[in-house]
Structure formats: structure tokens, C-alpha cells
Design a protein around this motif. Structure first.
Motif: not given
Length: 269
Positions: A184-190, A220-229
Motif C-alpha cells: 500500500l505504501r509503495e502504490a500510494r507513493n507512486a 510529511g514525507e512528500g511535503r519537501g518534494f512537493m513544495v520544492g517542485v
């Protein structure tokens, strides 16, 4: 030299907040009630069930004073159903499975009535209604789970990993649950990584990113990536807009120069 703090809340802080989630236990010993900051804890009388904060339930579990009942969603069957929805359902190819419903928005029961929201009370006696993520979504309540479809709560990843680490003997097929949580974690991260096109539209003000159903740790894990993009795309868009304006100004200047030359030629003629 001070190191700059990361933007937003960190994963350890998210896990700390998840320890305040309420879970259901079966005590092995009689324990007196406690007065906590989050409210009083009722006395424990085995084998009567009780709802406690996750951090206190884990402490009693390590001391072999209680067993933790897994929440309705932390079983192989509900997790397999949610995984199928995330990966195979056509409506959720780029979206996430729906979160648990709010109080008062439950599915109709057998009599066709919608149960009302249950109020809570502060230590001062004031009434309030809980909102996500402060809802009893991880307690072992069979009445709601039989009506509502399986869904992942806000702190599903943190609660699942904590229970697998400290109370795996209380879970049904813990190895299978660990595999399903990983899938589930891998599918949702994708799906989060595939939302770059939506981030491009959001950076120029053309829309937003739908994050309905995303958990706390995933945010929390995707915040840095999304904000940076988004920041980089906004900078690129600003540079493109500046270049476009300079080009328009240059074209207008050239057009004005050409009109002046034509007027001079007419005067000379």
C-alpha cells in the motif's frame, strides 16, 4: 553552527502525534484510573475492554499487563480490499482510496437511519465534536466496521508499524499484514510522485493537487518534494513570463520605430 530545521513537521514528530490515537485493549490486571492531560482514563477491570491512548497501550503491552485489539482496518481482508481499490479500480488510478467518513456522515444502517455524531467533553465539562485526526478510527468497534467499507485512517502507517513492532502477537497474520502495508505504501507513493503534472498546473494558479485520503506520514514525507517542485516550477514560470514581457516590449518598440520611419518617408516625399 546551527543546522537549519527541515520545512514542515518531521516523521518522528508525526509518529509522536500518532501515539495519541485511541486504541482498544483487554487488560490482564486491575489498574486504577489515571488523570492525563488528554482526559481521565477509566479504571481497568479484566476482561472488560477499554480505550486508551496508543502510547499507554504500548507501555502496558510491554509490561505484559494488557493485550491490544487491532483496529478493524488492520486485518488481511480489509487491507487486501483497499489495495485492490488503490491499484485496480478505474476511479482511483490517480486518486487515493476514500478516508473514513466523519461523524454524522456514516452510511445508513439497516433501518435506513444515519447515526448522529457523538459529542465529547473537556475536563472543564465543555462539549465539543472531534474532527480528523482526533477521531476514534483505530478502536475495535465492530458496529461501525460492519456498515462502513474498509478505509485507512489518517495515521494508518504509523499505527500499523507500531502495532507490528510491539504487539505482533495480537494481530492476525502479522507477516501478511506487513506485506500489505508495504504494498500500500509503495502504490500510494507512486501516485504522489506521478502528480507532477498537477503540481505544474498548481504552480501557475491553474488548479490544485487533490490530497483527499492521504495519511499524515505520507504528507510529511512528500511535503519537501512537493513544495520544492512547486517552488521550482513557479520560478520557471516567472522567468518565462518575464521573457515573454520583454519580447512583447521589444516588438512594440520595433513596431513604433517602423511607423516613425514611414512617417519620415512620407514627409520627404
Amino acid at each position: 553552527m546551527a543546522f537549519p530545521l527541515p520545512r514542515g513537521i518531521t516523521p518522528p514528530e508525526i509518529a509522536f502525534l500518532a501515539e495519541m490515537e485511541m486504541v482498544t485493549i483487554i487488560p490482564r490486571q486491575r489498574l486504577e484510573g489515571l488523570e492525563l492531560l488528554g482526559g481521565p482514563v477509566e479504571p481497568l477491570r479484566p476482561p472488560r475492554r477499554a480505550s486508551l491512548p496508543l502510547w499507554l497501550a504500548l507501555l502496558l503491552k510491554r509490561q505484559r499487563r494488557a493485550n491490544i485489539l487491532p483496529p478493524p482496518w488492520l486485518h488481511p481482508e480489509p487491507l487486501s480490499f483497499i489495495l485492490d481499490v488503490e491499484t485496480q479500480h478505474p476511479d482511483y488510478k490517480s486518486a487515493f482510496s476514500p478516508p473514513p467518513l466523519l461523524p454524522g456522515q456514516s452510511h445508513p444502517n439497516a433501518r435506513g437511519q444515519t447515526p448522529a455524531a457523538r459529542p465529547r467533553y473537556t475536563p472543564d465539562g465543555q462539549r465539543y465534536f472531534a474532527a480528523p485526526p482526533f477521531l476514534p478510527q483505530n478502536t475495535a468497534q465492530t458496529d461501525a466496521s460492519e456498515v462502513e467499507p474498509p478505509s485507512l485512517p489518517y495515521h494508518w502507517l504509523e499505527v500499523g508499524n507500531m502495532l507490528l513492532d510491539a504487539a505482533s502477537d495480537d494481530l492476525v497474520e502479522p507477516d501478511q499484514i506487513r506485506i500489505l502495508l508495504k504494498d500500500l505504501r509503495e502504490a500510494r507513493n507512486a501516485k504522489l510522485r506521478a502528480g507532477i503534472d498537477a503540481l505544474d498546473a498548481a504552480s501557475t494558479g491553474g488548479g490544485g493537487v487533490a490530497l483527499t485520503g492521504v495519511g499524515a506520514m505520507e504528507l510529511g514525507e512528500g511535503r519537501g518534494f512537493m513544495v520544492g517542485v512547486v517552488d521550482n516550477l513557479r520560478k520557471i514560470g516567472a522567468s518565462k513570463e518575464q521573457a515573454r514581457r520583454e519580447q512583447m516590449a521589444e516588438e512594440m518598440a520595433n513596431r513604433g520605430y517602423d511607423n516613425t520611419q514611414d512617417d519620415d518617408d512620407d514627409m520627404e516625399f
